[in-house]
Design an enzyme around this catalytic site. Structure first.
Site, short mmCIF file in Angstrom:
data_model
loop_
_atom_site.label_atom_id
_atom_site.label_comp_id
_atom_site.label_asym_id
_atom_site.label_seq_id
_atom_site.Cartn_x
_atom_site.Cartn_y
_atom_site.Cartn_z
N ASN A 104 -1.72 -0.47 6.90
CA ASN A 104 -1.49 -1.70 7.65
C ASN A 104 -0.49 -2.32 6.53
O ASN A 104 -0.27 -3.29 6.58
CB ASN A 104 -2.36 -2.99 7.60
CG ASN A 104 -3.52 -2.86 6.87
OD1 ASN A 104 -3.60 -2.60 5.70
ND2 ASN A 104 -4.50 -3.74 6.74
N LYS A 117 0.69 -1.32 -0.02
CA LYS A 117 -0.21 0.18 0.32
C LYS A 117 0.80 1.38 0.13
O LYS A 117 2.35 1.23 -0.03
CB LYS A 117 -0.83 -0.13 1.01
CG LYS A 117 -1.98 -1.16 1.42
CD LYS A 117 -2.75 -0.50 2.26
CE LYS A 117 -3.84 -2.37 2.46
NZ LYS A 117 -4.48 -2.06 3.58
N TYR A 145 -12.01 -2.58 -3.03
CA TYR A 145 -12.80 -2.80 -1.63
C TYR A 145 -14.24 -2.82 -1.99
O TYR A 145 -14.46 -2.42 -0.51
CB TYR A 145 -12.03 -1.40 -1.06
CG TYR A 145 -10.54 -1.93 -0.93
CD1 TYR A 145 -10.28 -2.82 -0.09
CD2 TYR A 145 -10.06 -0.83 -0.80
CE1 TYR A 145 -9.28 -2.59 0.21
CE2 TYR A 145 -8.40 -0.85 -0.54
CZ TYR A 145 -8.39 -2.15 -0.12
OH TYR A 145 -7.00 -2.69 0.24
N GLU A 156 -9.41 -10.11 -7.52
CA GLU A 156 -8.28 -8.88 -7.38
C GLU A 156 -6.63 -9.21 -8.65
O GLU A 156 -6.40 -8.39 -9.00
CB GLU A 156 -7.62 -9.75 -6.27
CG GLU A 156 -8.61 -9.31 -4.98
CD GLU A 156 -8.75 -9.22 -3.82
OE1 GLU A 156 -7.58 -9.79 -3.19
OE2 GLU A 156 -9.24 -8.36 -2.87
N HIS A 182 -2.08 -5.47 1.32
CA HIS A 182 -2.77 -6.28 1.37
C HIS A 182 -2.79 -7.60 0.57
O HIS A 182 -2.06 -7.29 -0.48
CB HIS A 182 -4.19 -5.97 0.18
CG HIS A 182 -5.03 -6.09 -0.02
ND1 HIS A 182 -6.06 -6.21 0.25
CD2 HIS A 182 -5.03 -7.05 -1.99
CE1 HIS A 182 -7.18 -7.26 0.05
NE2 HIS A 182 -6.99 -7.42 -1.50
P1 CMP Z 1 -7.48 -5.02 3.57
O1 CMP Z 1 -6.41 -6.12 4.05
O2 CMP Z 1 -6.53 -3.84 2.51
O3 CMP Z 1 -8.70 -4.89 3.40
C1 CMP Z 1 -9.68 -3.63 3.60
C2 CMP Z 1 -8.46 -2.93 4.49
O4 CMP Z 1 -9.54 -2.23 5.52
C3 CMP Z 1 -7.56 -3.22 5.43
O5 CMP Z 1 -6.80 -3.90 4.75
C4 CMP Z 1 -8.21 -1.88 6.51
O6 CMP Z 1 -6.25 -1.33 6.13
C5 CMP Z 1 -8.39 -1.41 5.86
N1 CMP Z 1 -9.42 -1.34 7.30
C6 CMP Z 1 -10.26 -2.01 8.34
N2 CMP Z 1 -10.78 -1.43 9.10
C7 CMP Z 1 -10.58 -0.20 9.18
C8 CMP Z 1 -10.67 1.00 10.14
N3 CMP Z 1 -11.75 0.41 10.93
N4 CMP Z 1 -9.94 2.16 9.50
C9 CMP Z 1 -9.86 2.46 8.38
N5 CMP Z 1 -9.22 1.47 7.89
C10 CMP Z 1 -10.10 0.15 7.80
#
Ligand code: CMP
Length: 143
Positions: free
Chosen positions: A112, A9, A49, A126, A115
């Site tokens: 985080n 990311k 998403y 995807e 993905h």
């Molecule tokens: P990802 O695995 O990319 O899939 C969905 C994403 O939503 C997840 O990683 C997080 O980065 C994001 N996400 C999940 N919960 C929250 C939250 N409470 N606030 C902001 N982003 C979120």
């Protein structure tokens, strides 16, 4: 043999973690079959998403994922979907085990680092969203 979609990311790219992440997947024994540095359009982010459309953080998630370059990859190997998720760690870095990518480098759930597809069906969807078939390498043809 499975293929899975993995994407560093914008926070991971900005923090120069692309090499470290590629290294971890290579050392594990997976093969890189596709890769591209790109900026995601709003449309692609919303499609990718789509399952989170009703969530309160959806707007924030789309804004963040389109805020800078991402490094999109396709990795191939035995049980690639599950094993990649194990290398990546839990969605919330505060719950991710040390030794996982999110456990070692992440702090907050919205940023985080990486993905990874959560199922074989998601992986197929995807991969097709981000890559054309002719952008994926087939090592089987190599001698
Ligand atoms: P990802 O695995 O990319 O899939 C969905 C994403 O939503 C997840 O990683 C997080 O980065 C994001 N996400 C999940 N919960 C929250 C939250 N409470 N606030 C902001 N982003 C979120």
């Amino acid at each position: 043999m499975e293929k899975t979609f993995v994407m560093v990311k914008p926070d991971g790219v900005q923090r120069n973690l692309v090499g470290e992440i590629i290294n971890r997947f290579e050392r594990k024994g997976f093969q890189l079959v596709g890769a591209k540095l790109m900026v995601i359009s709003n449309e692609l982010a919303e499609t990718h998403y789509g399952e989170h459309k009703e969530k309160a953080f959806f707007g924030e998630l789309v804004d963040f994922i389109t805020s800078g370059p991402v490094f999109a990859m396709v990795w191939e190997g035995e049980d690639a979907v599950t094993t990649a998720r194990n290398l990546i760690g839990k969605t919330n870095p505060s719950e991710a085990n040390p030794g996982t990518i999110r456990g070692d480098f992440g702090v907050i759930v919205g940023k985080n680092i990486i993905h990874g597809s959560d199922s074989l069906e998601s992986a197929e969807r995807e991969i097709n969203l981000f890559f054309k078939q002719n952008e994926l390498i087939s090592y089987e043809k190599q001698v």
